[in-house]
Write a protein that holds these residues in place. Structure first.
Motif, PDB file in Angstrom:
ATOM      1  N   ILE A  29       0.874  -1.346   0.126  1.00  0.00           N
ATOM      2  CA  ILE A  29       0.203   0.002   0.147  1.00  0.00           C
ATOM      3  C   ILE A  29       1.170   1.995  -0.308  1.00  0.00           C
ATOM      4  CG2 ILE A  29      -1.650   1.382   1.620  1.00  0.00           C
ATOM      5  CD1 ILE A  29      -2.829  -1.340   1.940  1.00  0.00           C
ATOM      6  N   MET A  30       1.990   1.395   1.039  1.00  0.00           N
ATOM      7  CA  MET A  30       2.549   2.677   1.250  1.00  0.00           C
ATOM      8  C   MET A  30       3.813   2.206  -0.515  1.00  0.00           C
ATOM      9  SD  MET A  30       2.211   3.965   3.464  1.00  0.00           S
ATOM     10  CE  MET A  30       3.543   5.193   3.253  1.00  0.00           C
ATOM     11  N   LYS A  31       3.927   1.516  -1.180  1.00  0.00           N
ATOM     12  CA  LYS A  31       4.680   1.752  -1.956  1.00  0.00           C
ATOM     13  C   LYS A  31       3.861   2.115  -3.489  1.00  0.00           C
ATOM     14  CE  LYS A  31       7.597  -1.052  -5.458  1.00  0.00           C
ATOM     15  NZ  LYS A  31       8.132  -2.294  -5.914  1.00  0.00           N
ATOM     16  N   ALA A  32       2.320   2.465  -3.375  1.00  0.00           N
ATOM     17  CA  ALA A  32       1.671   2.581  -4.581  1.00  0.00           C
ATOM     18  C   ALA A  32       1.120   3.789  -3.991  1.00  0.00           C
ATOM     19  CB  ALA A  32       0.153   1.795  -4.258  1.00  0.00           C
ATOM     20  N   ARG A  33       1.385   4.896  -2.635  1.00  0.00           N
ATOM     21  CA  ARG A  33       0.910   6.048  -1.983  1.00  0.00           C
ATOM     22  C   ARG A  33       1.535   6.511  -2.370  1.00  0.00           C
ATOM     23  NH1 ARG A  33      -5.148   5.355  -0.482  1.00  0.00           N
ATOM     24  NH2 ARG A  33      -4.412   7.076   0.159  1.00  0.00           N
ATOM     25  N   LYS A  34       3.113   6.117  -1.789  1.00  0.00           N
ATOM     26  CA  LYS A  34       3.953   6.752  -0.964  1.00  0.00           C
ATOM     27  C   LYS A  34       3.928   7.380   0.096  1.00  0.00           C
ATOM     28  CE  LYS A  34       5.986   5.696  -4.817  1.00  0.00           C
ATOM     29  NZ  LYS A  34       6.765   4.926  -4.847  1.00  0.00           N
ATOM     30  N   THR A  35       3.068   8.450   0.567  1.00  0.00           N
ATOM     31  CA  THR A  35       2.773   8.964   2.212  1.00  0.00           C
ATOM     32  C   THR A  35       0.662   8.693   2.414  1.00  0.00           C
ATOM     33  OG1 THR A  35       4.225  10.950   1.259  1.00  0.00           O
ATOM     34  CG2 THR A  35       2.327  11.564   3.142  1.00  0.00           C
ATOM     35  N   LEU A  36       0.728   8.175   3.313  1.00  0.00           N
ATOM     36  CA  LEU A  36      -1.026   8.203   3.771  1.00  0.00           C
ATOM     37  C   LEU A  36      -0.461   8.991   4.950  1.00  0.00           C
ATOM     38  CD1 LEU A  36      -3.079   6.919   2.212  1.00  0.00           C
ATOM     39  CD2 LEU A  36      -2.828   4.532   2.472  1.00  0.00           C
ATOM     40  N   GLU A  37      -1.895   8.545   5.957  1.00  0.00           N
ATOM     41  CA  GLU A  37      -2.051   8.750   7.380  1.00  0.00           C
ATOM     42  C   GLU A  37      -2.270   7.244   7.909  1.00  0.00           C
ATOM     43  OE1 GLU A  37      -2.791  11.593   8.974  1.00  0.00           O
ATOM     44  OE2 GLU A  37      -2.765  13.406   7.445  1.00  0.00           O
ATOM     45  N   HIS A  38      -2.189   7.471   9.557  1.00  0.00           N
ATOM     46  CA  HIS A  38      -2.872   6.306  10.195  1.00  0.00           C
ATOM     47  C   HIS A  38      -3.829   6.021   9.417  1.00  0.00           C
ATOM     48  CE1 HIS A  38      -1.605   3.706  12.992  1.00  0.00           C
ATOM     49  NE2 HIS A  38      -2.638   4.103  13.692  1.00  0.00           N
ATOM     50  N   ARG A  39      -4.312   6.594  10.325  1.00  0.00           N
ATOM     51  CA  ARG A  39      -5.689   5.851   9.603  1.00  0.00           C
ATOM     52  C   ARG A  39      -6.632   5.627   8.981  1.00  0.00           C
ATOM     53  NH1 ARG A  39     -10.092  10.260  12.184  1.00  0.00           N
ATOM     54  NH2 ARG A  39      -9.348  10.008  13.880  1.00  0.00           N
ATOM     55  N   ASP A  40      -6.132   5.818   8.262  1.00  0.00           N
ATOM     56  CA  ASP A  40      -6.377   5.321   6.183  1.00  0.00           C
ATOM     57  C   ASP A  40      -5.286   4.110   5.474  1.00  0.00           C
ATOM     58  OD1 ASP A  40      -8.262   7.271   5.742  1.00  0.00           O
ATOM     59  OD2 ASP A  40      -6.408   8.783   4.543  1.00  0.00           O
ATOM     60  N   LEU A  41      -4.094   4.087   6.117  1.00  0.00           N
ATOM     61  CA  LEU A  41      -3.608   3.015   6.357  1.00  0.00           C
ATOM     62  C   LEU A  41      -3.856   1.408   6.859  1.00  0.00           C
ATOM     63  CD1 LEU A  41      -0.527   1.640   5.021  1.00  0.00           C
ATOM     64  CD2 LEU A  41       0.676   2.421   7.080  1.00  0.00           C
ATOM     65  N   LEU A  42      -4.593   2.151   7.872  1.00  0.00           N
ATOM     66  CA  LEU A  42      -5.283   0.701   9.033  1.00  0.00           C
ATOM     67  C   LEU A  42      -6.633   0.868   8.484  1.00  0.00           C
ATOM     68  CD1 LEU A  42      -5.394   1.897  12.629  1.00  0.00           C
ATOM     69  CD2 LEU A  42      -3.361   0.412  11.730  1.00  0.00           C
ATOM     70  N   GLY A  43      -7.380   1.426   7.693  1.00  0.00           N
ATOM     71  CA  GLY A  43      -8.581   1.349   6.906  1.00  0.00           C
ATOM     72  C   GLY A  43      -8.017   0.584   5.342  1.00  0.00           C
ATOM     73  N   GLU A  44      -7.039   0.577   4.930  1.00  0.00           N
ATOM     74  CA  GLU A  44      -6.715  -0.391   3.727  1.00  0.00           C
ATOM     75  C   GLU A  44      -6.586  -1.698   3.943  1.00  0.00           C
ATOM     76  OE1 GLU A  44      -4.910   1.418   0.771  1.00  0.00           O
ATOM     77  OE2 GLU A  44      -5.891   3.748   1.320  1.00  0.00           O
TER      78      GLU A  44
END
Length: 645
Positions: free
Chosen positions: A589-604
């Protein structure tokens, strides 16, 4: 009728515009019915009156088809409950009726009924409700494995019971189908099925919650895998079903229609029923871990009653969960097929050597007298088994192994063979004084080595050996395995005791054959206590009085029972695999999004994972990835993460 008439005029007086004229005589009955539905049926169609568990549950528990009409009538009544007022009906008889007010209440109470009945089955007892249902106690003769199989059988019957209610009583309404799926997911994936004194309302409030208090279906996944192991090893193809009264306290037996719905009389229908239950389980990886272990044992020990049925079930799992889920299981079947090809080539190779050998010599390689069948297994597909590297094999077997090693390495270069001695089996020819002709003993490799220790010595005298001497002669370093082998050869069922155990009297202090307790003068029933354990001083000899009418005798080795530590190791391996999957999902997920909020990362991450994961566990994996420099926190915003290439 007088009170009804007064009530009717009271409603009419309350209408806007004063007293209205009564409907015509031909429509008076219709309005009376509507008033009864609104003022008598609707107020009482609640969980406090008509739908109280004391009234509702006996109706839903009914098993016989002739009694199912009560549940169907209840559903039809629920559709006659109204939301609008009677004054609107009187003023405008053509106004739209708003049904399903009672249907929603019935659906809620049906959900509570399903959760309570399912939780009672998972607790192995009848539900503790106010209506008279006596708890069901398991039979004293039942083992823990039988009790676990009973849970699965009762769950299958319980599921079929709810589906029958949905299809026949509730006319297949989609809202009840959603409720049924919700009930099954709650019952199967909730770990709070313990016997406590909490109120029924608290139990209903916590049912269906998937959080840290839920195991995500780990327990039922393990039980389902063990049940399928018993099914595929059973000579009947399935297990005898338990009646529904064991699960819900009903007084009637299951009807033949119910049995045909569950499908116990057909292997294919049983697999479909189990697979349908499997769909509602969240911890499918736990099922895969336990099922793969049992599948390996069935294939290697030839305990499966139908390989075609095994393949069919694995194919169904593949269709449900994907090829990655069943890749190791399919690899097992592939190894079995490839081993047959390897052995056919090896047999042709030996035939060529024998034909090219000099037929005039008497020394024709005595190792060819021993027939050997080898199964080549891929390391990554099969569970790990003990190898017993110090085991002492006969020379004839060592020569055969050397021949196969040379053939295999010449045909498949770069491969290494590690012999699994614990999985080997042999056919030993034995001569007994009281039997005419030899007998063939189908035993394991360790059993065969122990039997060969009792061949007559040079003087022709019989040998009496202790367990220590046997371990030294065979090279079996595991004391527990040596005890299981000796127990199977000397204390098995009648017709398999080819060895005799001579107990040391000093080790039998706890045995009292006179029927009197040494610590008390109170007499008790006479019985002989048979000691199953083996001491260092017990002697074992060849049973010269052995007799059997069978030419080939199968002596099953006592399998090591799965202990709590073994189950814990399996669950730990599943947890370790889950950690790797969480790490992979976060990095992907982080490789595709580069930067992400903690809450959004948990949901994905939770959306991508196929098993239940708590937010705390995902947070720990994020911290681990930060320490390993896969991620970093954004400067000035600690709740955001950057991906490090």
């Amino acid at each position: 009728m007088k009170s009804m008439t007064s009530y009717y005029y009271l409603v009419a007086d309350s209408a806007p515009g004063g007293i209205v004229s009564l409907p015509k005589r031909r429509r008076r009955a219709q309005y009376l019915i509507q008033l009864v539905e609104e003022f008598l049926l609707t107020p009482h169609f609640t969980s406090k009156y008509l739908l109280h568990p004391f009234n509702l549950y006996p109706i839903l528990d009914q098993e016989e088809h002739s009694l199912r009409k009560d549940a169907k009538l209840l559903y039809q009544l629920s559709k006659r409950c109204k939301n609008n007022s009677s004054t609107a009906l009187i003023q405008n008889s053509s106004s739209a009726i708003t049904p399903h007010a009672g249907t929603q209440v019935l659906r809620q109470t049906f959900e509570e009924y399903g959760k309570e009945r399912g939780s009672a089955i998972m607790r192995q007892k009848s539900p503790a409700t106010n209506h008279s249902i006596s708890p069901v106690k398991p039979s004293p003769a039942m083992t823990m494995r039988d009790m676990n199989n009973q849970i699965v059988l009762n769950i299958l019957e319980y599921k079929a019971h709810l589906e029958y209610l949905h299809r026949e009583a509730f006319e297949g309404e989609e809202s009840f189908a959603k409720t049924l799926r919700k009930v099954l997911e709650s019952v199967l994936n909730d770990s709070t099925h313990e016997d406590s004194e909490e109120s029924a309302s608290n139990a209903r409030n916590r049912a269906g919650r998937y959080g840290r208090d839920s195991d995500g279906g780990k327990r039922i996944a393990e039980l389902l895998a063990k049940y399928m192991d018993a099914v595929f090893k059973s000579t009947k193809g399935s297990l005898a079903p338990f009646s529904m009264r064991n699960a819900i306290g009903a007084s009637t037996e299951m009807s033949p229609q119910k049995l045909s719905v569950i499908g116990y009389n057909d292997s294919e229908e049983l697999q479909l029923a189990v697979l349908d239950l499997f769909r509602h389980i969240q911890s499918k990886d736990v099922f895969e871990a336990f099922y793969r272990q049992d599948l390996a044992k069935r294939l290697l020990l030839n305990k499966s009653t139908s390989i075609d049925a095994e393949r069919s079930f694995v194919y169904k799992l593949k269709s449900e969960c994907g090829s990655g889920y069943t890749s190791k299981m399919e690899g097992m079947f592939k190894d079995i097929e490839l081993s047959k090809d390897v052995m056919s080539n090896y047999t042709a190779h030996l035939s060529g050597l024998e034909n090219s050998a000099n037929t005039g010599t008497n020394d024709s390689d005595a190792s060819h007298v021993l027939d050997m069948d080898v199964q080549v297994l891929t390391t990554g597909y099969w569970p790990v088994h003990p190898q017993y590297p110090d085991i002492i094999l006969p020379k004839i077997m060592l020569n055969k192994r050397a021949d196969f090693d040379a053939f295999y390495k010449s045909k498949y270069q770069g491969r290494r063979i590690a012999w699994q001695n614990s999985l080997g089996s042999c056919i030993v020819k034995a001569n007994f004084p009281k039997l005419d002709g030899p007998r063939e003993l189908n035993v394991s490799l360790c059993q065969a080595l122990v039997l060969m220790c009792f061949n007559l010595d040079e003087s022709g005298d019989e040998r009496a050996l202790t367990i220590g001497h046997i371990m030294e002669k065979t090279g079996i370093s595991d004391r527990n395995e040596a005890e299981r082998v000796l127990q199977s050869l000397s204390m098995g069922r009648e017709g398999t005791r080819v060895l005799c155990r001579l107990e040391n009297q000093n080790s039998s202090e706890d045995m009292h054959d006179d029927g009197v307790n040494s610590e008390s003068s109170t007499p008790r029933k006479k019985h002989k206590v048979i000691r199953k354990s083996i001491s260092d001083t017990d002697l074992f000899t060849f049973n010269s009085n052995f007799s059997s009418n069978q030419r080939r005798i199968r002596i099953t080795n006592i399998q090591m029972k799965e202990t709590a530590s073994d189950r814990k190791k399996t669950h730990e391996s599943v947890i370790l695999d889950r950690l790797h999957l969480i790490d992979a999902a976060i990095v992907r997920i982080m490789k595709a999004r580069k930067t992400l909020e903690h809450r959004d990362l948990l949901g994905e991450v939770m959306n991508q994972l196929k098993f239940p994961a708590a937010a705390v566990d995902i947070k720990k994996r994020i911290e681990s990835l930060i320490e390993r420099e896969y991620l970093e926190r954004v400067e000035g915003n600690i709740s955001s993460y950057n991906y490090l290439a």
